[in-house]
Scaffold this motif. Sequence first.
Motif, PDB file in Angstrom:
ATOM      1  N   ARG A 108       0.789  -1.230   0.000  1.00 23.51           N
ATOM      2  CA  ARG A 108       0.000   0.000   0.000  1.00 23.51           C
ATOM      3  C   ARG A 108       0.824   1.284   0.000  1.00 23.51           C
ATOM      4  NH1 ARG A 108      -4.395  -1.782   4.670  1.00 23.51           N
ATOM      5  NH2 ARG A 108      -5.279  -3.549   3.515  1.00 23.51           N
ATOM      6  N   VAL A 124       2.692   4.277   8.775  1.00 26.94           N
ATOM      7  CA  VAL A 124       1.734   3.820   9.772  1.00 26.94           C
ATOM      8  C   VAL A 124       0.304   4.044   9.278  1.00 26.94           C
ATOM      9  CG1 VAL A 124       1.516   5.943  11.164  1.00 26.94           C
ATOM     10  CG2 VAL A 124       1.315   3.731  12.261  1.00 26.94           C
ATOM     11  N   GLY A 125       0.094   5.094   8.488  1.00 21.57           N
ATOM     12  CA  GLY A 125      -1.241   5.370   7.971  1.00 21.57           C
ATOM     13  C   GLY A 125      -1.696   4.378   6.920  1.00 21.57           C
ATOM     14  N   ARG A 126      -0.766   3.888   6.109  1.00 25.39           N
ATOM     15  CA  ARG A 126      -1.144   3.028   4.987  1.00 25.39           C
ATOM     16  C   ARG A 126      -0.901   1.546   5.239  1.00 25.39           C
ATOM     17  NH1 ARG A 126       1.205   6.770  -0.031  1.00 25.39           N
ATOM     18  NH2 ARG A 126       0.208   8.704   0.673  1.00 25.39           N
ATOM     19  N   GLU A 127       0.094   1.231   6.053  1.00 29.57           N
ATOM     20  CA  GLU A 127       0.439  -0.174   6.280  1.00 29.57           C
ATOM     21  C   GLU A 127       0.241  -0.617   7.731  1.00 29.57           C
ATOM     22  OE1 GLU A 127       1.270  -2.288   3.970  1.00 29.57           O
ATOM     23  OE2 GLU A 127       1.992  -1.125   2.254  1.00 29.57           O
ATOM     24  N   ALA A 128      -0.135   0.329   8.610  1.00 28.92           N
ATOM     25  CA  ALA A 128      -0.313   0.029  10.040  1.00 28.92           C
ATOM     26  C   ALA A 128       0.970  -0.518  10.658  1.00 28.92           C
ATOM     27  CB  ALA A 128      -1.472  -0.940  10.264  1.00 28.92           C
ATOM     28  N   VAL A 129       2.108   0.002  10.203  1.00 26.21           N
ATOM     29  CA  VAL A 129       3.413  -0.409  10.712  1.00 26.21           C
ATOM     30  C   VAL A 129       4.086   0.798  11.351  1.00 26.21           C
ATOM     31  CG1 VAL A 129       5.711  -1.260  10.084  1.00 26.21           C
ATOM     32  CG2 VAL A 129       3.681  -2.249   9.010  1.00 26.21           C
ATOM     33  N   LEU A 130       4.431   0.650  12.624  1.00 20.05           N
ATOM     34  CA  LEU A 130       5.035   1.730  13.405  1.00 20.05           C
ATOM     35  C   LEU A 130       6.542   1.504  13.435  1.00 20.05           C
ATOM     36  CD1 LEU A 130       3.657   4.038  15.109  1.00 20.05           C
ATOM     37  CD2 LEU A 130       4.108   2.629  17.116  1.00 20.05           C
ATOM     38  N   ARG A 185       5.110   8.565   9.167  1.00 23.00           N
ATOM     39  CA  ARG A 185       3.677   8.803   9.334  1.00 23.00           C
ATOM     40  C   ARG A 185       2.865   8.188   8.183  1.00 23.00           C
ATOM     41  NH1 ARG A 185       1.568  12.435  12.987  1.00 23.00           N
ATOM     42  NH2 ARG A 185       3.067  12.990  14.593  1.00 23.00           N
ATOM     43  N   TYR A 215       6.184  10.575  16.418  1.00 23.07           N
ATOM     44  CA  TYR A 215       4.739  10.352  16.429  1.00 23.07           C
ATOM     45  C   TYR A 215       3.986  11.301  17.358  1.00 23.07           C
ATOM     46  CZ  TYR A 215       6.073   6.293  13.769  1.00 23.07           C
ATOM     47  OH  TYR A 215       6.611   5.471  12.802  1.00 23.07           O
TER      48      TYR A 215
END
Length: 338
Positions: free
Chosen positions: A35, A274-280, A271, A321
């Motif tokens: 993504r 994390v918004g598109r892949e939910a990976v921090l 940012r 973050y």
Amino acid sequence: MGHQAGRGEREPVKGKVHTGILDTIGDTPLLEFERIFTDAPFRVLAKMESFNPGGSIKDRTALNMLLGKIRNGELDPARSVVVESSSGNLGVGLAQICRYYGLRFICVVDGRTTGRNIAVLRALQCEVEIVEQPDPVTGEFLPARLARVRELLATIPHAYWPNQYGNLRNPGAHQQTMREIDTALDGKVDYLFCAVGTFGTLRGCAEYVHERDLGTTIVGVDAVGSVIFGGPPAPRLIPGHGASVRPELLDLALVDEVVHITDLESVAACRRLVGREAVLVGGSSGAVVAALHKMADTIEPGSNCVLIFPDGGDRYLDTVYSDDWVTAKFGEVAHMWK
């Protein structure tokens, strides 16, 4: 009747039983993203080093620098003291190993080290020394940290400095990192994006690539303001990549491309990820994502692009973050990822 896995459930997989926490270092996941680079004609894969028990790729380095000396008796819990300079992650890796084996450890950090990293170090019973003043000549913290390490070595009996900046066992650890990537992709690693600091990870991976003639393009990702590749020094906000002193392990012949990333570009990429892949992820991971964005138009279709993600984002919650921190440092920039 036996249990049937329902939608969203996964059948349990029998895995290895590990002996002690240090046995879990390495063999981290290689994760394909779908993504973050929409419609890209190449694959994007990340080596997720946050899955190491200490939370970063530096666990590999720490173990490789200490384990041999522990096993041969050079490091003795009854008298030895490990002393190292770290911006955070290597310190955590060393602290975990030293706690496991009962070794005293003093970690020299500076004011840019995140509060969460310092809290983890102290939780692992490491003695933390914070260098508050930069080197008066260069205005940088690393020379000041190294000066403090040398002072401690001169005054503490049986002190040992692993010296991540010059120890060949640092890049030696990452032959295995690259071996895992090579094995997972059956040798088809077209591009490797690696953030640089001590140069240990990039050097170890690149040496593996060259020894096996994989044909991988090695991309070194550096911070704007870092002097590693000869750029002018400038203040940097994000720890974990870049350096104010050229590392002893540096070998420019191992790098095919160099991309410099600003602090803001790193934050924005974190940012977006994390918004598109939910990976921090941590700041240096954002930097390699930003570097791939910059090079995307030059990547050959069908290529496998591997990004090494050195750590996760949990230790950057107060900086990368934090909306307040980002606004204070860069202004209103949320449009870059929303």
